[in-house]
Scaffold this motif. Structure first.
Motif, PDB file in Angstrom:
ATOM      1  N   SER A   1       4.613  -4.988  10.605  1.00  0.00           N
ATOM      2  CA  SER A   1       6.039  -4.877  10.948  1.00  0.00           C
ATOM      3  C   SER A   1       6.263  -4.705  12.460  1.00  0.00           C
ATOM      4  O   SER A   1       7.315  -5.079  12.978  1.00  0.00           O
TER       5      SER A   1
ATOM      6  N   ARG B   1      -8.330  -0.298  16.354  1.00  0.00           N
ATOM      7  CA  ARG B   1      -8.712   0.175  15.027  1.00  0.00           C
ATOM      8  C   ARG B   1      -9.817  -0.763  14.561  1.00  0.00           C
ATOM      9  O   ARG B   1     -10.864  -0.822  15.188  1.00  0.00           O
TER      10      ARG B   1
ATOM     11  N   ARG C   1       2.175  -9.678   7.894  1.00  0.00           N
ATOM     12  CA  ARG C   1       1.938  -8.805   6.737  1.00  0.00           C
ATOM     13  C   ARG C   1       2.912  -7.630   6.847  1.00  0.00           C
ATOM     14  O   ARG C   1       2.753  -6.765   7.704  1.00  0.00           O
TER      15      ARG C   1
ATOM     16  N   GLY D   1       5.107  -4.416   5.412  1.00  0.00           N
ATOM     17  CA  GLY D   1       5.330  -3.342   4.456  1.00  0.00           C
ATOM     18  C   GLY D   1       6.572  -2.548   4.833  1.00  0.00           C
ATOM     19  O   GLY D   1       7.633  -2.671   4.219  1.00  0.00           O
ATOM     20  N   GLU D   2       6.451  -1.764   5.894  1.00  0.00           N
ATOM     21  CA  GLU D   2       7.525  -0.841   6.284  1.00  0.00           C
ATOM     22  C   GLU D   2       8.872  -1.538   6.485  1.00  0.00           C
ATOM     23  O   GLU D   2       9.907  -1.034   6.046  1.00  0.00           O
TER      24      GLU D   2
ATOM     25  N   LYS E   1       0.816  -1.229   0.000  1.00  0.00           N
ATOM     26  CA  LYS E   1       0.000   0.000   0.000  1.00  0.00           C
ATOM     27  C   LYS E   1       0.843   1.269   0.000  1.00  0.00           C
ATOM     28  O   LYS E   1       0.451   2.262  -0.592  1.00  0.00           O
TER      29      LYS E   1
END
Ligand SMILES: *Cc1c(COP(=O)(O)O)cnc(C)c1O
Length: 373
Positions: free
Chosen positions: A200, A131, A219, A221-222, A36
């Motif tokens: 992360s 969240r 999962r 990303g960063e 993303k």
């Protein structure tokens, strides 16, 4: 080459992915590459897969569609709960999606039946981030409802940490999450293919001393893109933190600044502040601004300081000899700066380190291999 631009070293993204895959592999945790922050850029996604990611995930269906249009045929998971209005698009381009609302899951089931397919559902559980997520006490009931719906198949459960709360998961939270996997299987049978322990921010736990239990997926990303652990901001040992470089062009230099103080708007407070100029703070102006990236997320070149920015200008002070008008200045970006810059229409993405354009023995050392996308 055009400015501003982001230079992406695909070989560093590939190696970062590989490093995490190798460290998590012995714990039987697979890596799902999250695209993303790079808007589903197909070549960056491919670098994650080349590094050993078992699949891809993105929060937006538009990014997934970009990956599909580029010919990516492997599994792609939507990790933000689908919009009710996008159920048809979701079943057409994703094998699986993360879900929290039975109304949405029912719409996905109906869309999958229309599409002649079965859509995989991963239930997102609220484990403390506050969240999105189903509260643990409601999880068995919702899992049973999903099991009874035609058109969808319950594929797993997932947790998410640190996104809203900024807190890494504790060992206790992770143990409670693993217990939930066992509880669901005691009710529904051994059906959970995916037990996804987070993003992360879960890496310190996953690479720590304790057993990682039922968790078999993260999962990421960063950590892959920037080589850092998001909560501390620390570099992960052995990872590249410079896979992305933002390059902007100097449009004005001001080697002899006026002796009087100058008034500037401080971008962080939006208030006027007075900056005293001296010979030690000659200024340069670059053609890049708030419209292009998250300016406070840029790391300044050594010896330079951020004086301020407007929508289209970046003003930098430097005690050193100023570069000439027309020359380029290079920046590293944090996650927020990266995410905004990748989405900015005026910023070109220049790829290097691609396997198809990998320097031959002859040209190694010269980084002359750029491909424009
Ligand atoms: C963004 C996101 C991720 C990836 O987070 P990183 O911190 O970039 O690893 C994983 N899961 C969900 C649900 C997300 O929204």
């Amino acid at each position: 080459m055009s400015c501003p631009r982001i230079e992406v070293d695909l070989s560093k993204i590939r190696r970062n992915t590989q490093t995490l895959v190798e460290r998590l592999g012995p714990r039987r945790i697979g890596v799902t590459g999250v695209t993303k922050a790079v808007c589903g850029h197909p070549a960056i996604a491919q670098a994650m897969l080349d590094g050993g990611a078992v699949g891809l995930a993105d929060a937006r269906i538009s990014n997934v569609q970009r990956l599909r249009a580029a010919g990516m045929t492997g599994p792609i998971t939507l990790i933000r709960s689908p919009m009710l209005s996008q159920a048809d698009q979701v079943v057409q381009s994703c094998e699986e999606s993360y879900n929290t609302e039975i109304l949405v899951i029912s719409a996905l089931a109906a869309a999958a039946i229309r599409n002649g397919s079965v859509h995989g559902v991963v239930l997102m559980v609220e484990m403390g981030d506050l969240r999105d997520g189903i509260s643990p006490e409601n999880l068995p009931d919702i899992a049973m409802q999903v099991m009874q719906l035609a058109g969808v198949a319950l594929k797993g459960i997932g947790a998410n940490f640190a996104c809203l709360s900024g807190l890494s998961p504790t060992a206790l939270q992770m143990a409670a999450f693993c217990d939930l996997a066992n509880e669901i299987e005691s009710i529904c049978g051994p059906i959970l293919k995916i037990v996804s322990g987070g993003n992360s921010a879960t890496l310190p736990w996953a690479l720590g001393e304790r057993a990682t239990g039922r968790v078999n997926d993260l999962r990421l990303g960063e950590a892959i893109l920037l080589g850092v652990e998001p909560v501390s901001g620390d570099q992960i040992g052995g990872m590249h933190t410079d896979a992305f470089t933002l390059v902007a062009e100097v449009i004005e230099t001001d080697a002899k600044p006026p002796p009087s103080p100058i008034a500037l708007i401080d971008p962080t407070t939006e208030r006027l502040r007075i900056v005293t100029t001296s010979a030690a703070s000659a200024r340069m102006i670059l053609a890049m601004g708030h419209q292009d990236t998250d300016i406070p997320g840029l790391s300044m070149p050594v010896g330079s300081t951020l004086i301020g920015a407007t929508s289209d200008h970046l003003v930098i002070g430097s005690p050193r000899t100023l570069p000439k008008v027309g020359s380029e200045v290079r920046f590293q970006m944090n996650y927020s700066a990266l995410m905004h810059a990748m989405a900015a229409p005026d910023i070109k993405v220049e790829l290097m380190g691609n396997s198809s354009t990998r320097p031959t023995r002859h040209t190694q050392g010269k980084v002359g291999h750029f491909a424009r996308v």
